[in-house]
Design a protein around this motif. Sequence first.
Motif, PDB file in Angstrom:
ATOM      1  N   ALA A 105      34.199  31.747  47.860  1.00 24.06           N
ATOM      2  CA  ALA A 105      33.155  32.758  47.738  1.00 24.06           C
ATOM      3  C   ALA A 105      32.127  32.397  46.676  1.00 24.06           C
ATOM      4  O   ALA A 105      32.396  31.612  45.755  1.00 24.06           O
ATOM      5  N   ASP A 106      30.952  32.991  46.802  1.00 25.22           N
ATOM      6  CA  ASP A 106      29.895  32.819  45.816  1.00 25.22           C
ATOM      7  C   ASP A 106      30.361  33.420  44.483  1.00 25.22           C
ATOM      8  O   ASP A 106      30.623  34.624  44.399  1.00 25.22           O
ATOM      9  N   PRO A 107      30.462  32.624  43.417  1.00 22.32           N
ATOM     10  CA  PRO A 107      31.021  33.136  42.155  1.00 22.32           C
ATOM     11  C   PRO A 107      30.135  34.148  41.452  1.00 22.32           C
ATOM     12  O   PRO A 107      30.607  34.867  40.554  1.00 22.32           O
ATOM     13  N   TYR A 108      28.848  34.233  41.816  1.00 14.55           N
ATOM     14  CA  TYR A 108      27.930  35.140  41.138  1.00 14.55           C
ATOM     15  C   TYR A 108      27.708  36.448  41.898  1.00 14.55           C
ATOM     16  O   TYR A 108      27.258  37.422  41.303  1.00 14.55           O
ATOM     17  N   ASP A 109      28.022  36.463  43.166  1.00 10.00           N
ATOM     18  CA  ASP A 109      27.738  37.656  43.964  1.00 10.00           C
ATOM     19  C   ASP A 109      29.006  38.179  44.647  1.00 10.00           C
ATOM     20  O   ASP A 109      29.443  39.313  44.417  1.00 10.00           O
ATOM     21  N   GLN A 110      29.624  37.341  45.472  1.00  9.33           N
ATOM     22  CA  GLN A 110      30.753  37.802  46.269  1.00  9.33           C
ATOM     23  C   GLN A 110      32.043  37.913  45.478  1.00  9.33           C
ATOM     24  O   GLN A 110      32.803  38.862  45.658  1.00  9.33           O
ATOM     25  N   LEU A 111      32.324  36.970  44.599  1.00  6.40           N
ATOM     26  CA  LEU A 111      33.600  36.965  43.883  1.00  6.40           C
ATOM     27  C   LEU A 111      33.806  38.210  43.018  1.00  6.40           C
ATOM     28  O   LEU A 111      34.910  38.789  43.036  1.00  6.40           O
ATOM     29  N   PRO A 112      32.801  38.671  42.251  1.00 10.64           N
ATOM     30  CA  PRO A 112      33.008  39.910  41.494  1.00 10.64           C
ATOM     31  C   PRO A 112      33.313  41.110  42.396  1.00 10.64           C
ATOM     32  O   PRO A 112      34.165  41.941  42.065  1.00 10.64           O
ATOM     33  N   ALA A 113      32.629  41.190  43.543  1.00  9.67           N
ATOM     34  CA  ALA A 113      32.878  42.300  44.467  1.00  9.67           C
ATOM     35  C   ALA A 113      34.289  42.219  45.046  1.00  9.67           C
ATOM     36  O   ALA A 113      34.985  43.237  45.181  1.00  9.67           O
ATOM     37  N   ILE A 114      34.739  41.005  45.367  1.00 15.42           N
ATOM     38  CA  ILE A 114      36.094  40.815  45.895  1.00 15.42           C
ATOM     39  C   ILE A 114      37.132  41.222  44.853  1.00 15.42           C
ATOM     40  O   ILE A 114      38.082  41.957  45.148  1.00 15.42           O
ATOM     41  N   THR A 115      36.949  40.750  43.626  1.00 18.44           N
ATOM     42  CA  THR A 115      37.913  41.053  42.562  1.00 18.44           C
ATOM     43  C   THR A 115      37.988  42.548  42.303  1.00 18.44           C
ATOM     44  O   THR A 115      39.083  43.109  42.173  1.00 18.44           O
ATOM     45  N   PHE A 116      36.839  43.207  42.245  1.00 18.14           N
ATOM     46  CA  PHE A 116      36.817  44.642  41.962  1.00 18.14           C
ATOM     47  C   PHE A 116      37.475  45.416  43.102  1.00 18.14           C
ATOM     48  O   PHE A 116      38.221  46.370  42.871  1.00 18.14           O
ATOM     49  N   TRP A 117      37.236  45.004  44.337  1.00 23.13           N
ATOM     50  CA  TRP A 117      37.834  45.716  45.476  1.00 23.13           C
ATOM     51  C   TRP A 117      39.344  45.548  45.480  1.00 23.13           C
ATOM     52  O   TRP A 117      40.080  46.505  45.752  1.00 23.13           O
ATOM     53  N   LEU A 118      39.823  44.352  45.180  1.00 24.32           N
ATOM     54  CA  LEU A 118      41.260  44.110  45.193  1.00 24.32           C
ATOM     55  C   LEU A 118      41.992  44.873  44.091  1.00 24.32           C
ATOM     56  O   LEU A 118      43.211  45.054  44.170  1.00 24.32           O
ATOM     57  N   LEU A 119      41.267  45.310  43.065  1.00 23.38           N
ATOM     58  CA  LEU A 119      41.876  46.102  41.999  1.00 23.38           C
ATOM     59  C   LEU A 119      41.757  47.599  42.241  1.00 23.38           C
ATOM     60  O   LEU A 119      42.333  48.392  41.507  1.00 23.38           O
ATOM     61  N   GLY A 120      41.003  47.999  43.255  1.00 20.52           N
ATOM     62  CA  GLY A 120      40.885  49.401  43.614  1.00 20.52           C
ATOM     63  C   GLY A 120      39.833  50.132  42.804  1.00 20.52           C
ATOM     64  O   GLY A 120      39.773  50.013  41.581  1.00 20.52           O
ATOM     65  N   SER A 121      38.999  50.903  43.492  1.00 25.04           N
ATOM     66  CA  SER A 121      37.954  51.659  42.806  1.00 25.04           C
ATOM     67  C   SER A 121      37.394  52.731  43.735  1.00 25.04           C
ATOM     68  O   SER A 121      37.369  52.555  44.960  1.00 25.04           O
ATOM     69  N   LEU A 136      39.494  52.660  52.166  1.00 22.07           N
ATOM     70  CA  LEU A 136      38.561  53.541  51.459  1.00 22.07           C
ATOM     71  C   LEU A 136      38.434  53.174  49.981  1.00 22.07           C
ATOM     72  O   LEU A 136      37.330  53.131  49.430  1.00 22.07           O
ATOM     73  N   ALA A 137      39.569  52.911  49.327  1.00 23.77           N
ATOM     74  CA  ALA A 137      39.577  52.774  47.870  1.00 23.77           C
ATOM     75  C   ALA A 137      39.946  51.387  47.375  1.00 23.77           C
ATOM     76  O   ALA A 137      39.922  51.152  46.165  1.00 23.77           O
ATOM     77  N   GLY A 138      40.320  50.475  48.255  1.00 22.95           N
ATOM     78  CA  GLY A 138      40.817  49.191  47.804  1.00 22.95           C
ATOM     79  C   GLY A 138      42.315  49.253  47.568  1.00 22.95           C
ATOM     80  O   GLY A 138      42.976  50.242  47.894  1.00 22.95           O
ATOM     81  N   VAL A 139      42.853  48.213  46.983  1.00 19.27           N
ATOM     82  CA  VAL A 139      44.296  48.120  46.769  1.00 19.27           C
ATOM     83  C   VAL A 139      44.655  48.855  45.476  1.00 19.27           C
ATOM     84  O   VAL A 139      44.311  48.415  44.381  1.00 19.27           O
ATOM     85  N   VAL A 140      45.346  49.978  45.619  1.00 25.33           N
ATOM     86  CA  VAL A 140      45.774  50.792  44.475  1.00 25.33           C
ATOM     87  C   VAL A 140      47.304  50.791  44.462  1.00 25.33           C
ATOM     88  O   VAL A 140      47.938  51.402  45.323  1.00 25.33           O
ATOM     89  N   GLY A 141      47.887  50.115  43.504  1.00 27.88           N
ATOM     90  CA  GLY A 141      49.334  49.985  43.456  1.00 27.88           C
ATOM     91  C   GLY A 141      50.015  51.067  42.645  1.00 27.88           C
ATOM     92  O   GLY A 141      49.375  51.883  41.992  1.00 27.88           O
ATOM     93  N   LEU A 147      41.056  51.116  39.216  1.00 25.85           N
ATOM     94  CA  LEU A 147      42.208  52.002  39.346  1.00 25.85           C
ATOM     95  C   LEU A 147      43.526  51.241  39.273  1.00 25.85           C
ATOM     96  O   LEU A 147      44.496  51.718  38.680  1.00 25.85           O
ATOM     97  N   GLY A 148      43.571  50.056  39.892  1.00 22.11           N
ATOM     98  CA  GLY A 148      44.807  49.299  39.907  1.00 22.11           C
ATOM     99  C   GLY A 148      45.289  48.919  38.517  1.00 22.11           C
ATOM    100  O   GLY A 148      46.496  48.827  38.273  1.00 22.11           O
ATOM    101  N   VAL A 149      44.363  48.723  37.597  1.00 20.48           N
ATOM    102  CA  VAL A 149      44.741  48.387  36.228  1.00 20.48           C
ATOM    103  C   VAL A 149      45.426  49.578  35.565  1.00 20.48           C
ATOM    104  O   VAL A 149      46.499  49.455  34.957  1.00 20.48           O
ATOM    105  N   LEU A 150      44.817  50.748  35.684  1.00 19.77           N
ATOM    106  CA  LEU A 150      45.373  51.940  35.031  1.00 19.77           C
ATOM    107  C   LEU A 150      46.688  52.379  35.674  1.00 19.77           C
ATOM    108  O   LEU A 150      47.624  52.769  34.963  1.00 19.77           O
TER     109      LEU A 150
END
Length: 348
Positions: free
Chosen positions: A185-201, A269-274, A324-327
């Motif tokens: 993925a593009d490290p400046y555009d796509q990667l931040p969006a991927i990382t944030f989605w995988l952590l849930g928000s 809807l919210a991404g991965v929330v563990g 959300l996944g962090v908290l």
Amino acid sequence: MGRRTSARMTAPFAASRGAHAPSLSLAGGLALVLVVLAFGAVMIGPYGLTPAQVLSALLGRGEPQAKIVVWNIRLPRVGAALIVGAALASAGACYQALFRNPLVSPDILGVSAGAGLGAVAGIFLSLPVAAIQGAAFAGGMAAVGVVMLVGALVRHADRTLTLVLLGVVVGALAGAATSLLKVMADPYDQLPAITFWLLGSLASITTRDILPALPAVALGLVPLVLLRWRINVLSLGDEEARALGIETGRTRFVVIAAATLVTASVTALAGVVGWVGLVIPHIARMLVGPGFGRLLPVSALIGAGYLLVVDTLARTIAAVEVPLGVLTAVIGAPFFVWLLARGRRGWS
């Protein structure tokens, strides 16, 4: 049938005798607390609101800016937190009862990994938000579909163990494919969006995002409510369930499909929330026991309130929103360690 087996078969049902009135009172109290938490969550944020301002905005009166904040920002986010929390906790309670294992969570069959792969593929292909959510939903359902299909082909093996192991395999493969897409993925555009989605928000949730998820969540929860007695019986084991006249294969398929539909819908809807589907059913079980008819609504109410509190913290405790996944991990992991140290019994 021996005395020990008979006692085991009647345990979840004996625990429910005479407990309906207390359970109803508890559910009513939890619902009242949930209303208070939701009202407070609407008030809290960078643009603080007073109770009078919130009430005026809900009635369509008051300051235009307050109405915009309440109706366009706070209420959709509060509603999404309630739906996601209730859905994940309900699915977790279902999976734990079905697999007779308190360590089981809604992603045991690979639904979260599949949904993550679908969403990451959508972000990688620069699809619109609605298409990304659809890809996440399709990925989650496809992952569990593969598990169920391969599981049906594997004979002469323990059914529950087979499904769990296949879930681990499919989840690992989906995780590997997700990692590959992250590398590409593009490290400046796509990667931040991927990382944030995988952590849930729930940062960008709107009413338009919530509406498609509601029918899917409702469609998944209805069978769980209607089959609550059969889920109780399945929690005793296949032999006991068949002895009581339950067609285990078909019932297990329907229950897994319903719980997966619920999980995939809110993950899209919210991404991965563990941790929600793992920890909250334990809390509910402490309060009302293992009977699924009582466990399901109490888990849903506690899960909704829990994720609402976590989401409110996520958007207020720091200048930058915390995923959300962090908290949920920070809160859930210590609680689960305490739970293990406490030595909860009652699952045998």
